[in-house]
Design a protein around this motif. Sequence first.
Motif, PDB file in Angstrom:
ATOM      1  N   ARG A  32       0.831  -1.215   0.000  1.00  0.00           N
ATOM      2  CA  ARG A  32       0.000   0.000   0.000  1.00  0.00           C
ATOM      3  C   ARG A  32       0.857   1.254   0.000  1.00  0.00           C
ATOM      4  NH1 ARG A  32      -3.726   0.688   4.454  1.00  0.00           N
ATOM      5  NH2 ARG A  32      -2.456  -0.713   5.675  1.00  0.00           N
ATOM      6  N   ALA A  33       2.123   1.159   0.342  1.00  0.00           N
ATOM      7  CA  ALA A  33       2.988   2.339   0.381  1.00  0.00           C
ATOM      8  C   ALA A  33       3.518   2.716  -1.007  1.00  0.00           C
ATOM      9  CB  ALA A  33       4.149   2.109   1.341  1.00  0.00           C
ATOM     10  N   CYS A  34       4.031   1.724  -1.764  1.00  0.00           N
ATOM     11  CA  CYS A  34       4.642   2.046  -3.066  1.00  0.00           C
ATOM     12  C   CYS A  34       3.901   1.454  -4.260  1.00  0.00           C
ATOM     13  CB  CYS A  34       6.108   1.618  -3.100  1.00  0.00           C
ATOM     14  SG  CYS A  34       6.372  -0.165  -3.219  1.00  0.00           S
ATOM     15  N   GLY A  35       2.926   0.561  -3.999  1.00  0.00           N
ATOM     16  CA  GLY A  35       2.140  -0.014  -5.088  1.00  0.00           C
ATOM     17  C   GLY A  35       2.714  -1.275  -5.714  1.00  0.00           C
ATOM     18  N   PHE A  36       3.904  -1.704  -5.284  1.00  0.00           N
ATOM     19  CA  PHE A  36       4.510  -2.911  -5.847  1.00  0.00           C
ATOM     20  C   PHE A  36       3.650  -4.127  -5.531  1.00  0.00           C
ATOM     21  CE2 PHE A  36       7.258  -6.668  -5.219  1.00  0.00           C
ATOM     22  CZ  PHE A  36       7.712  -6.818  -6.529  1.00  0.00           C
ATOM     23  N   GLU A  37       3.466  -5.005  -6.527  1.00  0.00           N
ATOM     24  CA  GLU A  37       2.740  -6.251  -6.324  1.00  0.00           C
ATOM     25  C   GLU A  37       3.665  -7.416  -6.645  1.00  0.00           C
ATOM     26  OE1 GLU A  37      -1.602  -8.280  -7.187  1.00  0.00           O
ATOM     27  OE2 GLU A  37      -0.950  -6.621  -8.443  1.00  0.00           O
ATOM     28  N   LEU A  38       3.782  -8.356  -5.714  1.00  0.00           N
ATOM     29  CA  LEU A  38       4.635  -9.527  -5.867  1.00  0.00           C
ATOM     30  C   LEU A  38       3.770 -10.757  -6.081  1.00  0.00           C
ATOM     31  CD1 LEU A  38       7.465 -10.874  -5.731  1.00  0.00           C
ATOM     32  CD2 LEU A  38       7.111 -11.089  -3.262  1.00  0.00           C
ATOM     33  N   PHE A  39       4.003 -11.444  -7.205  1.00  0.00           N
ATOM     34  CA  PHE A  39       3.324 -12.697  -7.508  1.00  0.00           C
ATOM     35  C   PHE A  39       4.280 -13.846  -7.205  1.00  0.00           C
ATOM     36  CE2 PHE A  39       0.963  -9.693  -9.983  1.00  0.00           C
ATOM     37  CZ  PHE A  39      -0.334 -10.184  -9.976  1.00  0.00           C
ATOM     38  N   MET A  40       3.742 -14.951  -6.705  1.00  0.00           N
ATOM     39  CA  MET A  40       4.561 -16.126  -6.462  1.00  0.00           C
ATOM     40  C   MET A  40       4.205 -17.167  -7.509  1.00  0.00           C
ATOM     41  SD  MET A  40       6.971 -17.626  -4.846  1.00  0.00           S
ATOM     42  CE  MET A  40       7.291 -16.505  -3.508  1.00  0.00           C
ATOM     43  N   ASN A  41       5.051 -17.268  -8.528  1.00  0.00           N
ATOM     44  CA  ASN A  41       4.887 -18.258  -9.587  1.00  0.00           C
ATOM     45  C   ASN A  41       5.846 -19.413  -9.335  1.00  0.00           C
ATOM     46  OD1 ASN A  41       2.967 -16.705 -11.074  1.00  0.00           O
ATOM     47  ND2 ASN A  41       4.649 -15.386 -11.690  1.00  0.00           N
ATOM     48  N   PRO A  42       5.569 -20.574  -9.923  1.00  0.00           N
ATOM     49  CA  PRO A  42       6.449 -21.714  -9.657  1.00  0.00           C
ATOM     50  C   PRO A  42       7.843 -21.538 -10.246  1.00  0.00           C
ATOM     51  CG  PRO A  42       4.756 -22.314 -11.257  1.00  0.00           C
ATOM     52  CD  PRO A  42       4.453 -20.926 -10.784  1.00  0.00           C
ATOM     53  N   SER A  43       8.810 -22.092  -9.543  1.00  0.00           N
ATOM     54  CA  SER A  43      10.180 -22.163 -10.045  1.00  0.00           C
ATOM     55  C   SER A  43      10.279 -23.370 -10.968  1.00  0.00           C
ATOM     56  CB  SER A  43      11.164 -22.334  -8.885  1.00  0.00           C
ATOM     57  OG  SER A  43      11.147 -21.201  -8.058  1.00  0.00           O
ATOM     58  N   ALA A  44      11.055 -23.240 -12.021  1.00  0.00           N
ATOM     59  CA  ALA A  44      11.220 -24.340 -12.976  1.00  0.00           C
ATOM     60  C   ALA A  44      12.311 -25.296 -12.507  1.00  0.00           C
ATOM     61  CB  ALA A  44      11.575 -23.793 -14.353  1.00  0.00           C
ATOM     62  N   ALA A  45      12.056 -26.589 -12.703  1.00  0.00           N
ATOM     63  CA  ALA A  45      13.026 -27.629 -12.390  1.00  0.00           C
ATOM     64  C   ALA A  45      12.910 -28.717 -13.446  1.00  0.00           C
ATOM     65  CB  ALA A  45      12.773 -28.207 -10.997  1.00  0.00           C
ATOM     66  N   ALA A  46      13.936 -29.546 -13.547  1.00  0.00           N
ATOM     67  CA  ALA A  46      13.937 -30.619 -14.541  1.00  0.00           C
ATOM     68  C   ALA A  46      14.521 -31.883 -13.929  1.00  0.00           C
ATOM     69  CB  ALA A  46      14.747 -30.207 -15.768  1.00  0.00           C
ATOM     70  N   ALA A  47      14.004 -33.032 -14.373  1.00  0.00           N
ATOM     71  CA  ALA A  47      14.486 -34.338 -13.916  1.00  0.00           C
ATOM     72  C   ALA A  47      14.602 -35.249 -15.127  1.00  0.00           C
ATOM     73  CB  ALA A  47      13.534 -34.934 -12.887  1.00  0.00           C
ATOM     74  N   ALA A  48      15.526 -36.225 -15.039  1.00  0.00           N
ATOM     75  CA  ALA A  48      15.820 -37.056 -16.210  1.00  0.00           C
ATOM     76  C   ALA A  48      15.627 -38.544 -15.957  1.00  0.00           C
ATOM     77  CB  ALA A  48      17.261 -36.825 -16.649  1.00  0.00           C
ATOM     78  N   PHE A  49      15.086 -39.186 -16.976  1.00  0.00           N
ATOM     79  CA  PHE A  49      15.059 -40.649 -17.056  1.00  0.00           C
ATOM     80  C   PHE A  49      16.146 -41.023 -18.050  1.00  0.00           C
ATOM     81  CE2 PHE A  49      10.608 -39.482 -16.166  1.00  0.00           C
ATOM     82  CZ  PHE A  49      10.410 -40.181 -14.997  1.00  0.00           C
ATOM     83  N   ILE A  50      17.162 -41.740 -17.570  1.00  0.00           N
ATOM     84  CA  ILE A  50      18.286 -42.158 -18.409  1.00  0.00           C
ATOM     85  C   ILE A  50      18.425 -43.664 -18.280  1.00  0.00           C
ATOM     86  CG2 ILE A  50      20.766 -41.940 -18.843  1.00  0.00           C
ATOM     87  CD1 ILE A  50      20.625 -39.230 -17.332  1.00  0.00           C
ATOM     88  N   ARG A  51      18.474 -44.338 -19.408  1.00  0.00           N
ATOM     89  CA  ARG A  51      18.638 -45.802 -19.403  1.00  0.00           C
ATOM     90  C   ARG A  51      19.994 -46.157 -20.004  1.00  0.00           C
ATOM     91  NH1 ARG A  51      14.199 -49.306 -18.969  1.00  0.00           N
ATOM     92  NH2 ARG A  51      12.314 -48.227 -18.389  1.00  0.00           N
ATOM     93  N   ASN A  52      20.570 -47.223 -19.504  1.00  0.00           N
ATOM     94  CA  ASN A  52      21.822 -47.719 -20.071  1.00  0.00           C
ATOM     95  C   ASN A  52      21.512 -48.769 -21.145  1.00  0.00           C
ATOM     96  OD1 ASN A  52      21.221 -50.084 -18.655  1.00  0.00           O
ATOM     97  ND2 ASN A  52      22.825 -49.785 -17.115  1.00  0.00           N
ATOM     98  N   ALA A  53      22.535 -49.366 -21.716  1.00  0.00           N
ATOM     99  CA  ALA A  53      22.363 -50.347 -22.800  1.00  0.00           C
ATOM    100  C   ALA A  53      21.574 -51.576 -22.348  1.00  0.00           C
ATOM    101  CB  ALA A  53      23.733 -50.768 -23.332  1.00  0.00           C
ATOM    102  N   GLU A  54      21.579 -51.869 -21.045  1.00  0.00           N
ATOM    103  CA  GLU A  54      20.845 -53.017 -20.511  1.00  0.00           C
ATOM    104  C   GLU A  54      19.401 -52.657 -20.180  1.00  0.00           C
ATOM    105  OE1 GLU A  54      23.995 -52.142 -19.203  1.00  0.00           O
ATOM    106  OE2 GLU A  54      24.894 -53.549 -20.622  1.00  0.00           O
ATOM    107  N   GLY A  55      19.014 -51.409 -20.373  1.00  0.00           N
ATOM    108  CA  GLY A  55      17.655 -50.966 -20.086  1.00  0.00           C
ATOM    109  C   GLY A  55      17.424 -50.547 -18.650  1.00  0.00           C
ATOM    110  N   GLU A  56      18.492 -50.504 -17.852  1.00  0.00           N
ATOM    111  CA  GLU A  56      18.362 -50.093 -16.454  1.00  0.00           C
ATOM    112  C   GLU A  56      18.225 -48.568 -16.381  1.00  0.00           C
ATOM    113  OE1 GLU A  56      21.192 -53.382 -14.306  1.00  0.00           O
ATOM    114  OE2 GLU A  56      22.136 -51.840 -15.558  1.00  0.00           O
ATOM    115  N   LEU A  57      17.536 -48.103 -15.342  1.00  0.00           N
ATOM    116  CA  LEU A  57      17.300 -46.673 -15.140  1.00  0.00           C
ATOM    117  C   LEU A  57      18.304 -46.115 -14.138  1.00  0.00           C
ATOM    118  CD1 LEU A  57      15.272 -44.396 -15.893  1.00  0.00           C
ATOM    119  CD2 LEU A  57      14.036 -45.000 -13.801  1.00  0.00           C
TER     120      LEU A  57
END
Length: 181
Positions: A32-57
């Motif tokens: 209310r003092a300066c008018g700034f509005e802060l939104f909380m949006n999600p942070s981006a992250a990534a995860a990997a599925f990696i398989r070897n030659a035998e098909g193991e994860l």
Amino acid sequence: MTERHPLGKFRFCPVCGSSLFEESNEKSKRCRACGFELFMNPSAAAAAFIRNAEGELLVCVRRCPPAKGTLDLPGGFSDIGETSEQTIRREILEETGLEVSKATCLFSLPNDYLYSGLHIPTLDFFYECEVADTSRLAAADDANACLWMKTEDIHPELFGLESIRKGVERYLHKKRHIAGQ
């Protein structure tokens, strides 16, 4: 705004320092003092599925909280100015020593990541990745250990983070369905 919502922890305006920093709606706080509005949006992250030659994860054991000591997939948070594809390549290299030759985005899931007492909303992107040389595998950074597991030996409940657990369930269900199991 509940204390569980990340903005519930913020009592002062990050721009002017005023205590007149109040809930505007379920997604933001306005000063209310300066008018700034802060939104909380999600942070981006990534995860990997990696398989070897035998098909193991490839799975990792978490070195740090939250969920220290539980199973995880290689991955992590995006840095400022980084694409999700750059994130997954960097994180795999940092945590496993492996270089990604191909990354295909499969799906995304929302997550609530508890860190230092703060609930951080994230949007986790799940990739299926290929690596040319698995012999360079070495746990580092946030990974305490890296190991190859047969699909039938993977139990999603052993993965400590909720979105990773759900991602593993979804991935295994799809792979088992394709294989006719």
